[in-house]
Design a protein around this motif. Structure first.
Motif, PDB file in Angstrom:
ATOM      1  N   TRP A 339     -28.191  18.038   3.236  1.00  0.00           N
ATOM      2  CA  TRP A 339     -27.013  17.172   3.343  1.00  0.00           C
ATOM      3  C   TRP A 339     -25.734  17.985   3.500  1.00  0.00           C
ATOM      4  O   TRP A 339     -24.961  17.777   4.432  1.00  0.00           O
ATOM      5  CB  TRP A 339     -26.931  16.278   2.108  1.00  0.00           C
ATOM      6  CG  TRP A 339     -25.625  15.543   1.976  1.00  0.00           C
ATOM      7  CD1 TRP A 339     -25.143  14.561   2.802  1.00  0.00           C
ATOM      8  CD2 TRP A 339     -24.617  15.755   0.981  1.00  0.00           C
ATOM      9  NE1 TRP A 339     -23.906  14.149   2.379  1.00  0.00           N
ATOM     10  CE2 TRP A 339     -23.553  14.858   1.264  1.00  0.00           C
ATOM     11  CE3 TRP A 339     -24.511  16.588  -0.121  1.00  0.00           C
ATOM     12  CZ2 TRP A 339     -22.405  14.796   0.478  1.00  0.00           C
ATOM     13  CZ3 TRP A 339     -23.377  16.524  -0.909  1.00  0.00           C
ATOM     14  CH2 TRP A 339     -22.336  15.641  -0.599  1.00  0.00           C
ATOM     15  N   ASN A 340     -25.518  18.936   2.586  1.00  0.00           N
ATOM     16  CA  ASN A 340     -24.290  19.737   2.620  1.00  0.00           C
ATOM     17  C   ASN A 340     -24.544  21.062   1.902  1.00  0.00           C
ATOM     18  O   ASN A 340     -24.508  21.134   0.676  1.00  0.00           O
ATOM     19  CB  ASN A 340     -23.146  18.972   1.949  1.00  0.00           C
ATOM     20  CG  ASN A 340     -21.799  19.631   2.190  1.00  0.00           C
ATOM     21  OD1 ASN A 340     -21.668  20.851   2.143  1.00  0.00           O
ATOM     22  ND2 ASN A 340     -20.780  18.818   2.448  1.00  0.00           N
ATOM     23  N   LYS A 341     -24.769  22.122   2.678  1.00  0.00           N
ATOM     24  CA  LYS A 341     -25.068  23.426   2.086  1.00  0.00           C
ATOM     25  C   LYS A 341     -23.881  23.980   1.313  1.00  0.00           C
ATOM     26  O   LYS A 341     -24.032  24.630   0.279  1.00  0.00           O
ATOM     27  CB  LYS A 341     -25.494  24.415   3.169  1.00  0.00           C
ATOM     28  CG  LYS A 341     -26.860  24.152   3.752  1.00  0.00           C
ATOM     29  CD  LYS A 341     -27.256  25.238   4.729  1.00  0.00           C
ATOM     30  CE  LYS A 341     -28.656  24.972   5.287  1.00  0.00           C
ATOM     31  NZ  LYS A 341     -29.072  26.030   6.245  1.00  0.00           N
ATOM     32  N   THR A 342     -22.678  23.724   1.807  1.00  0.00           N
ATOM     33  CA  THR A 342     -21.479  24.247   1.143  1.00  0.00           C
ATOM     34  C   THR A 342     -21.348  23.690  -0.273  1.00  0.00           C
ATOM     35  O   THR A 342     -21.149  24.433  -1.245  1.00  0.00           O
ATOM     36  CB  THR A 342     -20.220  23.898   1.943  1.00  0.00           C
ATOM     37  OG1 THR A 342     -20.323  24.489   3.248  1.00  0.00           O
ATOM     38  CG2 THR A 342     -18.973  24.416   1.257  1.00  0.00           C
ATOM     39  N   ALA A 343     -21.491  22.375  -0.406  1.00  0.00           N
ATOM     40  CA  ALA A 343     -21.388  21.748  -1.723  1.00  0.00           C
ATOM     41  C   ALA A 343     -22.490  22.238  -2.647  1.00  0.00           C
ATOM     42  O   ALA A 343     -22.267  22.453  -3.854  1.00  0.00           O
ATOM     43  CB  ALA A 343     -21.449  20.228  -1.579  1.00  0.00           C
TER      44      ALA A 343
END
Length: 395
Positions: A339-343
């Motif tokens: 979904w969101n690697k950064t988060a």
């Protein structure tokens, strides 16, 4: 696993019997699950597999560390963890060869039988017999067995291990009940604080460890190759922890593993490609997972040394339960990565940093005898020398 580690009672029935119950449960459940006719049937026995697995591993690890002399404890811990990682690597190869899950589970069951048999041949921990049972005779029998397999001429009959007729410093009779040991966490504030910090560290480590274990497919194109690299990295991490925890201490080493891991997770946010198939994100996550594995191996040893013998099984059970909660949540990181690697990486950074900061509060156990009772944990914090009765056999 949470149910199992809290229901076994290693401090009441013993380390060996607890481990035997665990191995018997996981072995039978594994063989039966290999012939599951439905997904519901499989889930039931998968639950029993998880319960038995963590009963066996927690009781077995405590037994091994209580057998081991303090100067060899670091090496013993490393060997146990490295063999665990070898099993991780071996399982990857077996899964590559055996495509049918029924046969794969069956092979795992055969390996469990091989692990179960040696446990039948060894006695329980002499520390357990002395501190929890006040049974000097059986403690000497364990020591005789240890002396025999080590080729030592030690004569246990000439040594008085403890004054059995004297109650310990807490005023309890030998073999205190479950509720008495539970009340100790309220009576001795330092014992409770150390337990809560350790539980958070175990929860975070379980989350990060299994978060990566179930996320390597998101970080590479070949799932088998990704897991092989992860297993090799884990083995190297276990072999590499010996120097820091032996020479700079447990507290600073574990704290360093967590804080360095948080730094690598931040570096993984930098968009840098070394080649078309290898990125800074993959390298940083590999190093980060190695540091998390190192922390996992180190806190096993650290928690055993921090916990008093009278409460060691119970405290390791609580810590293992916390790790299981983390390991249950960790695989959801695979969904977060997609979904969101950064988060996800920011979350990993915050969790690792929090565990590292809390670790600073724990006392170092390098070169220190493990405590025998809850009272001794509080006395060490207060700077009071523990009574002689409970320390005659501490070495």
């Amino acid at each position: 696993a949470v149910v199992s580690t809290q229901s076994t009672g290693y401090d009441l029935i013993g380390r060996k019997l607890g481990a035997l119950v665990g191995y018997a449960t996981v072995t039978v459940a594994t063989f039966i699950s290999a012939f599951s006719p439905s997904i519901e049937f499989f889930f039931v026995f998968r639950f029993l597999q998880g319960a038995g697995s963590y009963i066996a591993s927690t009781g077995g690890f405590v037994l091994i560390l209580e057998y081991t002399a303090s100067k060899y404890r670091v090496n013993s811990s490393i060997i146990v963890q490295a063999v665990f990682a070898l099993g991780y690597l071996f399982n990857t190869f077996v899964a590559y060869i055996v495509k049918d899950w029924h046969w794969l589970v069956g092979v795992e069951g055969l390996l469990l039988v091989a692990a179960f048999i040696p446990l039948l041949l060894i006695p329980d921990s002499p520390r357990y017999f002395l501190t929890n049972k006040r049974d000097e005779k059986r403690a000497k029998e364990s020591l005789k067995w240890l002396a025999r397999i080590n080729g030592s001429d030690f004569d246990a009959e000439t040594v008085r291990l403890t004054d059995l007729e004297i109650e310990d410093n807490e005023g309890k009779a030998p073999n205190p009940s479950f509720m008495e040991t539970m009340r100790d966490f309220l009576k001795y504030r330092e014992l409770l604080i150390q337990l809560l910090i350790q539980m958070w560290m175990w929860l975070v480590t379980g989350f990060l460890y299994y978060g990566f274990s179930f996320s390597w497919s998101e970080l590479g194109d070949n799932i088998y190759l990704s897991y092989i690299f992860a297993a090799v990295g884990e083995i190297l991490a276990y072999l590499g922890i010996g120097f820091p925890i032996r020479y700079i201490g447990r507290t600073r080493s574990v704290m360093g593993f967590y804080l360095l891991a948080s730094v690598t997770f931040l570096l993984a946010l930098i968009p840098l490609n070394f080649s078309s198939t290898f990125t800074l994100e993959q390298l940083s996550c590999l190093i980060g997972s190695m540091l998390v594995s190192a922390a996992f191996a180190a806190i096993y040893l650290f928690s055993v040394e921090l916990s008093p013998t009278s409460h060691r099984g119970k405290m390791l059970g609580y810590c293992s339960s916390a790790a299981r909660i983390g390991s249950f949540c960790g695989p959801q990181a695979a969904l977060l990565f997609s979904w969101n690697k950064t988060a996800t990486l920011i979350l990993f950074t915050v969790l690792a940093a929090s565990a590292g900061c809390l670790c600073y509060r724990l006392p170092d156990t390098k070169g220190v005898q493990t405590p025998s009772t809850a009272a001794e944990v509080q006395q060490r914090k207060d700077g009071v020398t523990a009574g002689t009765t409970e320390n005659k056999y501490a070495a």
